[in-house]
Design a protein around this motif. Structure first.
Motif, PDB file in Angstrom:
ATOM      1  N   SER A 126       0.853  -1.175   0.000  1.00  0.00           N
ATOM      2  CA  SER A 126       0.000   0.000   0.000  1.00  0.00           C
ATOM      3  C   SER A 126       0.894   1.231   0.000  1.00  0.00           C
ATOM      4  CB  SER A 126      -0.962  -0.024   1.195  1.00  0.00           C
ATOM      5  OG  SER A 126      -1.916   1.013   1.078  1.00  0.00           O
ATOM      6  N   CYS A 127       1.383   1.671   1.147  1.00  0.00           N
ATOM      7  CA  CYS A 127       2.123   2.930   1.236  1.00  0.00           C
ATOM      8  C   CYS A 127       3.436   2.931   0.462  1.00  0.00           C
ATOM      9  CB  CYS A 127       2.345   3.338   2.688  1.00  0.00           C
ATOM     10  SG  CYS A 127       3.460   2.249   3.596  1.00  0.00           S
ATOM     11  N   THR A 128       4.000   1.767   0.160  1.00  0.00           N
ATOM     12  CA  THR A 128       5.254   1.711  -0.581  1.00  0.00           C
ATOM     13  C   THR A 128       5.040   1.729  -2.088  1.00  0.00           C
ATOM     14  OG1 THR A 128       5.238  -0.672  -0.231  1.00  0.00           O
ATOM     15  CG2 THR A 128       6.658   0.632   1.220  1.00  0.00           C
ATOM     16  N   GLY A 129       3.815   1.601  -2.536  1.00  0.00           N
ATOM     17  CA  GLY A 129       3.466   1.793  -3.938  1.00  0.00           C
ATOM     18  C   GLY A 129       4.259   0.999  -4.957  1.00  0.00           C
ATOM     19  N   ALA A 137      -7.060   0.395   7.655  1.00  0.00           N
ATOM     20  CA  ALA A 137      -6.104  -0.155   6.693  1.00  0.00           C
ATOM     21  C   ALA A 137      -4.728  -0.349   7.305  1.00  0.00           C
ATOM     22  CB  ALA A 137      -6.008   0.750   5.466  1.00  0.00           C
ATOM     23  N   VAL A 138      -4.381   0.482   8.277  1.00  0.00           N
ATOM     24  CA  VAL A 138      -3.059   0.422   8.904  1.00  0.00           C
ATOM     25  C   VAL A 138      -3.205  -0.345  10.217  1.00  0.00           C
ATOM     26  CG1 VAL A 138      -1.096   1.781   9.727  1.00  0.00           C
ATOM     27  CG2 VAL A 138      -2.464   2.601   7.790  1.00  0.00           C
ATOM     28  N   SER A 139      -3.171  -1.675  10.099  1.00  0.00           N
ATOM     29  CA  SER A 139      -3.396  -2.523  11.279  1.00  0.00           C
ATOM     30  C   SER A 139      -2.824  -3.912  11.048  1.00  0.00           C
ATOM     31  CB  SER A 139      -4.896  -2.647  11.570  1.00  0.00           C
ATOM     32  OG  SER A 139      -5.544  -3.372  10.537  1.00  0.00           O
ATOM     33  N   ARG A 140      -2.587  -4.594  12.165  1.00  0.00           N
ATOM     34  CA  ARG A 140      -2.123  -5.989  12.125  1.00  0.00           C
ATOM     35  C   ARG A 140      -3.100  -6.852  11.325  1.00  0.00           C
ATOM     36  NH1 ARG A 140       0.800  -9.543  15.262  1.00  0.00           N
ATOM     37  NH2 ARG A 140       1.301  -7.868  16.720  1.00  0.00           N
ATOM     38  N   GLU A 141      -4.363  -6.716  11.638  1.00  0.00           N
ATOM     39  CA  GLU A 141      -5.378  -7.566  11.006  1.00  0.00           C
ATOM     40  C   GLU A 141      -5.393  -7.388   9.492  1.00  0.00           C
ATOM     41  OE1 GLU A 141      -6.344  -6.925  15.271  1.00  0.00           O
ATOM     42  OE2 GLU A 141      -5.803  -5.563  13.632  1.00  0.00           O
ATOM     43  N   SER A 157      -1.974 -15.278  -5.830  1.00  0.00           N
ATOM     44  CA  SER A 157      -0.848 -15.399  -6.762  1.00  0.00           C
ATOM     45  C   SER A 157      -0.308 -16.818  -6.858  1.00  0.00           C
ATOM     46  CB  SER A 157       0.293 -14.472  -6.327  1.00  0.00           C
ATOM     47  OG  SER A 157       0.884 -14.954  -5.126  1.00  0.00           O
ATOM     48  N   GLY A 158      -0.576 -17.621  -5.836  1.00  0.00           N
ATOM     49  CA  GLY A 158       0.002 -18.956  -5.780  1.00  0.00           C
ATOM     50  C   GLY A 158       1.415 -18.971  -5.222  1.00  0.00           C
ATOM     51  N   ALA A 159       1.890 -17.815  -4.736  1.00  0.00           N
ATOM     52  CA  ALA A 159       3.238 -17.737  -4.166  1.00  0.00           C
ATOM     53  C   ALA A 159       3.295 -18.491  -2.842  1.00  0.00           C
ATOM     54  CB  ALA A 159       3.643 -16.277  -3.959  1.00  0.00           C
ATOM     55  N   ASP A 160       4.474 -18.980  -2.524  1.00  0.00           N
ATOM     56  CA  ASP A 160       4.676 -19.703  -1.277  1.00  0.00           C
ATOM     57  C   ASP A 160       4.717 -18.772  -0.078  1.00  0.00           C
ATOM     58  OD1 ASP A 160       5.105 -22.400  -2.436  1.00  0.00           O
ATOM     59  OD2 ASP A 160       6.855 -21.421  -3.334  1.00  0.00           O
ATOM     60  N   VAL A 161       5.362 -17.618  -0.237  1.00  0.00           N
ATOM     61  CA  VAL A 161       5.520 -16.652   0.853  1.00  0.00           C
ATOM     62  C   VAL A 161       5.344 -15.240   0.315  1.00  0.00           C
ATOM     63  CG1 VAL A 161       7.079 -18.113   2.204  1.00  0.00           C
ATOM     64  CG2 VAL A 161       8.018 -16.486   0.575  1.00  0.00           C
ATOM     65  N   GLY A 162       5.099 -14.326   1.240  1.00  0.00           N
ATOM     66  CA  GLY A 162       4.944 -12.940   0.808  1.00  0.00           C
ATOM     67  C   GLY A 162       5.104 -11.968   1.946  1.00  0.00           C
ATOM     68  N   VAL A 163       5.018 -10.704   1.583  1.00  0.00           N
ATOM     69  CA  VAL A 163       5.051  -9.609   2.543  1.00  0.00           C
ATOM     70  C   VAL A 163       3.910  -8.667   2.201  1.00  0.00           C
ATOM     71  CG1 VAL A 163       6.693  -8.231   1.150  1.00  0.00           C
ATOM     72  CG2 VAL A 163       6.473  -7.808   3.614  1.00  0.00           C
ATOM     73  N   ALA A 164       3.335  -8.067   3.244  1.00  0.00           N
ATOM     74  CA  ALA A 164       2.314  -7.038   3.058  1.00  0.00           C
ATOM     75  C   ALA A 164       2.714  -5.823   3.875  1.00  0.00           C
ATOM     76  CB  ALA A 164       0.945  -7.543   3.501  1.00  0.00           C
ATOM     77  N   ILE A 165       2.406  -4.652   3.339  1.00  0.00           N
ATOM     78  CA  ILE A 165       2.764  -3.385   3.978  1.00  0.00           C
ATOM     79  C   ILE A 165       1.598  -2.422   3.856  1.00  0.00           C
ATOM     80  CG2 ILE A 165       4.396  -1.460   3.979  1.00  0.00           C
ATOM     81  CD1 ILE A 165       6.010  -3.412   2.006  1.00  0.00           C
ATOM     82  N   SER A 166       1.255  -1.779   4.968  1.00  0.00           N
ATOM     83  CA  SER A 166       0.250  -0.716   4.959  1.00  0.00           C
ATOM     84  C   SER A 166       0.635   0.290   6.029  1.00  0.00           C
ATOM     85  CB  SER A 166      -1.149  -1.283   5.229  1.00  0.00           C
ATOM     86  OG  SER A 166      -2.134  -0.303   5.006  1.00  0.00           O
ATOM     87  N   GLY A 167       0.675   1.557   5.648  1.00  0.00           N
ATOM     88  CA  GLY A 167       1.110   2.559   6.612  1.00  0.00           C
ATOM     89  C   GLY A 167       0.739   3.968   6.238  1.00  0.00           C
ATOM     90  N   ALA A 210      -3.546  10.671  16.086  1.00  0.00           N
ATOM     91  CA  ALA A 210      -2.887  10.455  17.379  1.00  0.00           C
ATOM     92  C   ALA A 210      -2.579   8.973  17.578  1.00  0.00           C
ATOM     93  CB  ALA A 210      -3.770  10.978  18.516  1.00  0.00           C
ATOM     94  N   GLU A 211      -3.490   8.118  17.143  1.00  0.00           N
ATOM     95  CA  GLU A 211      -3.316   6.680  17.285  1.00  0.00           C
ATOM     96  C   GLU A 211      -2.332   6.102  16.268  1.00  0.00           C
ATOM     97  OE1 GLU A 211      -6.163   3.081  16.222  1.00  0.00           O
ATOM     98  OE2 GLU A 211      -6.911   4.164  17.970  1.00  0.00           O
ATOM     99  N   LYS A 212      -2.353   6.653  15.050  1.00  0.00           N
ATOM    100  CA  LYS A 212      -1.484   6.181  13.964  1.00  0.00           C
ATOM    101  C   LYS A 212      -0.814   7.393  13.317  1.00  0.00           C
ATOM    102  CE  LYS A 212      -4.607   2.313  13.139  1.00  0.00           C
ATOM    103  NZ  LYS A 212      -5.590   1.716  12.238  1.00  0.00           N
ATOM    104  N   PRO A 213       0.242   7.899  13.968  1.00  0.00           N
ATOM    105  CA  PRO A 213       0.900   9.091  13.422  1.00  0.00           C
ATOM    106  C   PRO A 213       1.656   8.789  12.121  1.00  0.00           C
ATOM    107  CG  PRO A 213       2.100   8.254  15.322  1.00  0.00           C
ATOM    108  CD  PRO A 213       0.846   7.441  15.211  1.00  0.00           C
ATOM    109  N   VAL A 214       1.994   9.839  11.393  1.00  0.00           N
ATOM    110  CA  VAL A 214       2.802   9.693  10.187  1.00  0.00           C
ATOM    111  C   VAL A 214       4.053   8.898  10.549  1.00  0.00           C
ATOM    112  CG1 VAL A 214       4.209  10.945   8.508  1.00  0.00           C
ATOM    113  CG2 VAL A 214       1.928  11.782   9.086  1.00  0.00           C
ATOM    114  N   GLY A 215       4.390   7.950   9.699  1.00  0.00           N
ATOM    115  CA  GLY A 215       5.545   7.079   9.944  1.00  0.00           C
ATOM    116  C   GLY A 215       5.175   5.729  10.500  1.00  0.00           C
ATOM    117  N   THR A 216       3.888   5.522  10.850  1.00  0.00           N
ATOM    118  CA  THR A 216       3.414   4.230  11.347  1.00  0.00           C
ATOM    119  C   THR A 216       3.220   3.288  10.162  1.00  0.00           C
ATOM    120  OG1 THR A 216       2.240   5.308  13.166  1.00  0.00           O
ATOM    121  CG2 THR A 216       1.585   3.047  12.628  1.00  0.00           C
ATOM    122  N   VAL A 217       3.872   2.151  10.220  1.00  0.00           N
ATOM    123  CA  VAL A 217       3.767   1.174   9.131  1.00  0.00           C
ATOM    124  C   VAL A 217       3.631  -0.225   9.741  1.00  0.00           C
ATOM    125  CG1 VAL A 217       4.841   0.206   7.059  1.00  0.00           C
ATOM    126  CG2 VAL A 217       5.214   2.617   7.637  1.00  0.00           C
TER     127      VAL A 217
END
Length: 158
Positions: free
Chosen positions: A24-27, A72-76, A89-99, A108-115
């Motif tokens: 998400s945030c890394t585009g 959108a910016v949460s563990r869940e 995708s059928g990939a074995d492993v992956g990474v997800a990013i949202s921030g 206040a709960e999710k300041p800029v820089g929270t990822v």
């Protein structure tokens, strides 16, 4: 970044595993770093840039209820994103990013820089929250680095 991407390549090829990214945030920064390495088509086929909540739901199967309850910016959300990216995708492993890369959009709960990050598969995920300093570009670059480090750690774990 190149060294991390090369380590990822080595780990994927050594374990005969494919990898995906749901960003998400890394585009697309993670997918770009991975594909900067020649031969990456041997383990990386698909990446997702799901900037909006609607795209997270449509492309990755993130439940609207998760987004409504946790944002959108949460563990869940990132756990659902990486599971969905691997499943779709059928990939074995992956990474997800949202921030929140900034300069606006923080709270206040999710300041800029929270990822939030999640690494894993369709069946098992591990999530982590980080807070980065700097401008939008710096936050995004740091997030890409942490995403790659986590993938390498996940693949090199005993």
């Amino acid at each position: 970044m190149q060294t991390l991407s090369e380590r990822l390549q080595h780990a994927c090829l050594a374990h005969c595993l494919s990898v995906t990214a749901a960003e998400s945030c890394t585009g697309g920064g993670v997918a770009s770093a991975i594909t900067d390495i020649a031969g990456s088509s041997g383990y990386f086929e698909t990446g997702y840039v799901t900037y909006s909540n609607a795209a997270k739901t449509r492309l990755l199967g993130v439940a609207e209820a998760i987004l409504e309850a946790h944002g959108a910016v949460s563990r869940e959300t990132v756990e659902a994103m990486v599971a969905g990216a691997c499943r779709e995708s059928g990939a074995d492993v992956g990474v997800a990013i949202s921030g929140v890369a900034g300069p606006g959009g923080g709270s206040a709960e999710k300041p800029v820089g929270t990822v939030w990050f999640a690494w894993g598969s369709a069946l098992a995920q591990q999530a982590e929250c980080r807070r980065f300093d700097g401008d939008r570009r710096a936050v995004r670059e740091q997030a890409v680095r942490v995403a790659l480090e986590g993938l390498v750690r996940w693949l090199e774990a005993p």
